[in-house]
Design a protein around this motif. Structure first.
Motif, PDB file in Angstrom:
ATOM      1  N   UNK A 188       0.811  -1.226   0.000  1.00 58.44           N
ATOM      2  CA  UNK A 188       0.000   0.000   0.000  1.00 58.44           C
ATOM      3  C   UNK A 188       0.843   1.274   0.000  1.00 58.44           C
ATOM      4  N   UNK A 189       2.044   1.210  -0.582  1.00 59.06           N
ATOM      5  CA  UNK A 189       2.900   2.402  -0.632  1.00 59.06           C
ATOM      6  C   UNK A 189       2.614   3.177  -1.928  1.00 59.06           C
ATOM      7  N   UNK A 190       2.599   4.487  -1.816  1.00 54.17           N
ATOM      8  CA  UNK A 190       2.376   5.329  -2.997  1.00 54.17           C
ATOM      9  C   UNK A 190       3.664   5.339  -3.824  1.00 54.17           C
ATOM     10  N   UNK A 191       3.526   5.127  -5.120  1.00 58.20           N
ATOM     11  CA  UNK A 191       4.704   5.070  -5.989  1.00 58.20           C
ATOM     12  C   UNK A 191       4.698   6.278  -6.932  1.00 58.20           C
ATOM     13  N   UNK A 192       5.745   7.083  -6.821  1.00 58.38           N
ATOM     14  CA  UNK A 192       5.893   8.259  -7.690  1.00 58.38           C
ATOM     15  C   UNK A 192       7.086   8.016  -8.603  1.00 58.38           C
ATOM     16  N   UNK A 193       6.883   8.121  -9.902  1.00 54.32           N
ATOM     17  CA  UNK A 193       7.959   7.858 -10.858  1.00 54.32           C
ATOM     18  C   UNK A 193       8.256   9.137 -11.645  1.00 54.32           C
ATOM     19  N   UNK A 194       9.482   9.614 -11.530  1.00 57.88           N
ATOM     20  CA  UNK A 194       9.897  10.819 -12.256  1.00 57.88           C
ATOM     21  C   UNK A 194      10.509  10.366 -13.586  1.00 57.88           C
ATOM     22  N   UNK A 195       9.822  10.647 -14.677  1.00 61.38           N
ATOM     23  CA  UNK A 195      10.249  10.140 -15.993  1.00 61.38           C
ATOM     24  C   UNK A 195      10.718  11.276 -16.894  1.00 61.38           C
TER      25      UNK A 195
END
Ligand SMILES: Cc1ncc(COP(=O)(O)O)c(C=O)c1O
Length: 259
Positions: A188-195
């Motif tokens: 349940x961890x929020x995943x932020x991906x900087x692309x």
């Protein structure tokens, strides 16, 4: 609770110094920012000239651009992103603020790689969110792994991943992206991906986290691949259930993106 102290963005002071030296006739090779060495695309410049000359302009949000970005996800990564899930922002920097402020409450913490882009930890701190930096060395090509995130105690509320990364340039392998996506999903961890550095790779294209984690928040921008850093235009992809929260933050904190 006190106001968090955050470090300056040192590259700005270094850049000012470099330009000062340049104005005194010194020869400077600029490495202080991830600054594109090419100009913005010709078509964008021509269009901007035309609009500036003919349009009174005003606060602006382009549905056509959101649709075009959605089409880019379909064509390039084969993932479906409804245009409503794309929030146009004032660059990746604003997208990061929206992503963090829509996802975490003060006191929670977020895992990220060290070395990494300094603004991640400074932005998190400015928003009263804790930082769990994971030292990453040559054995993982300076990149995050699911294993390293799993080992954190206490477990973070979220993770920021960048591939290609700044400052290392490391591209995470598809298996690593998949493992991180699965771990975040399980816990349940929020995943932020900087692309933001997508399109700027030599041997193979970078994969989007959306291919592995449809619920990930993806930050991107016209600053790097399109060489449009000073135009201050980027975007954030959010899952359906976060659209209203993220749009409310964009409107109140920034109004619309740069026209
Ligand atoms: C990894 C990374 N993310 C985000 C940004 C911010 O980019 P923008 O100009 O779109 O705000 C940068 C700028 O250097 C960067 O290197």
């Amino acid at each position: 609770m006190s106001v968090p102290a955050i470090d300056p963005f040192h590259a700005i002071a270094i850049s000012a110094l470099a330009h000062q030296l340049e104005s005194q006739g010194r020869s400077v090779i600029h490495l202080e920012f991830g600054q594109p060495s090419t100009p913005a695309p010709k078509a964008a410049i021509e269009r901007a000239h035309h609009v500036l000359d003919t349009d009174p302009m005003g606060y602006w949000e382009s549905e056509a651009l959101r649709q075009r970005i959605a089409a880019h996800y379909a064509q390039h990564y084969r993932v479906t992103v409804a245009p409503e899930r794309i929030i146009l922002t004032c660059g990746a920097s604003a997208a990061l603020v929206l992503a963090i402020s829509s996802s975490f409450v003060p006191g929670q913490s977020v895992a990220l790689a060290r070395p990494g882009y300094v603004a991640y930890r400074n932005t998190l701190r400015a928003l009263h969110v804790g930082v769990q930096e994971i030292p990453c060395g040559p054995e993982t090509r300076f990149g995050l792994t699911a294993q390293a995130i799993k080992a954190l105690d206490p477990a973070p509320a979220g993770v920021i991943v960048a591939s290609p990364a700044n400052p290392t340039g490391t591209i995470l392998e598809p298996d690593t992206l998949r493992d991180i996506a699965e771990l975040c999903n399980q816990r349940g961890m929020v995943l932020i991906s900087d692309e933001i550095y997508h399109g700027l790779s030599y041997d193979k294209p970078a994969r989007s986290m959306l291919e592995f984690a449809p619920e990930a928040l993806v930050v991107n921008s016209f600053s790097k691949y399109f060489s449009m850093a000073p135009w201050r235009l980027g975007w954030l992809v959010v899952p359906e259930h976060m659209v209203d929260a993220a749009r409310a933050r964009m409107g109140n904190l920034f109004l619309p993106p740069s026209a």
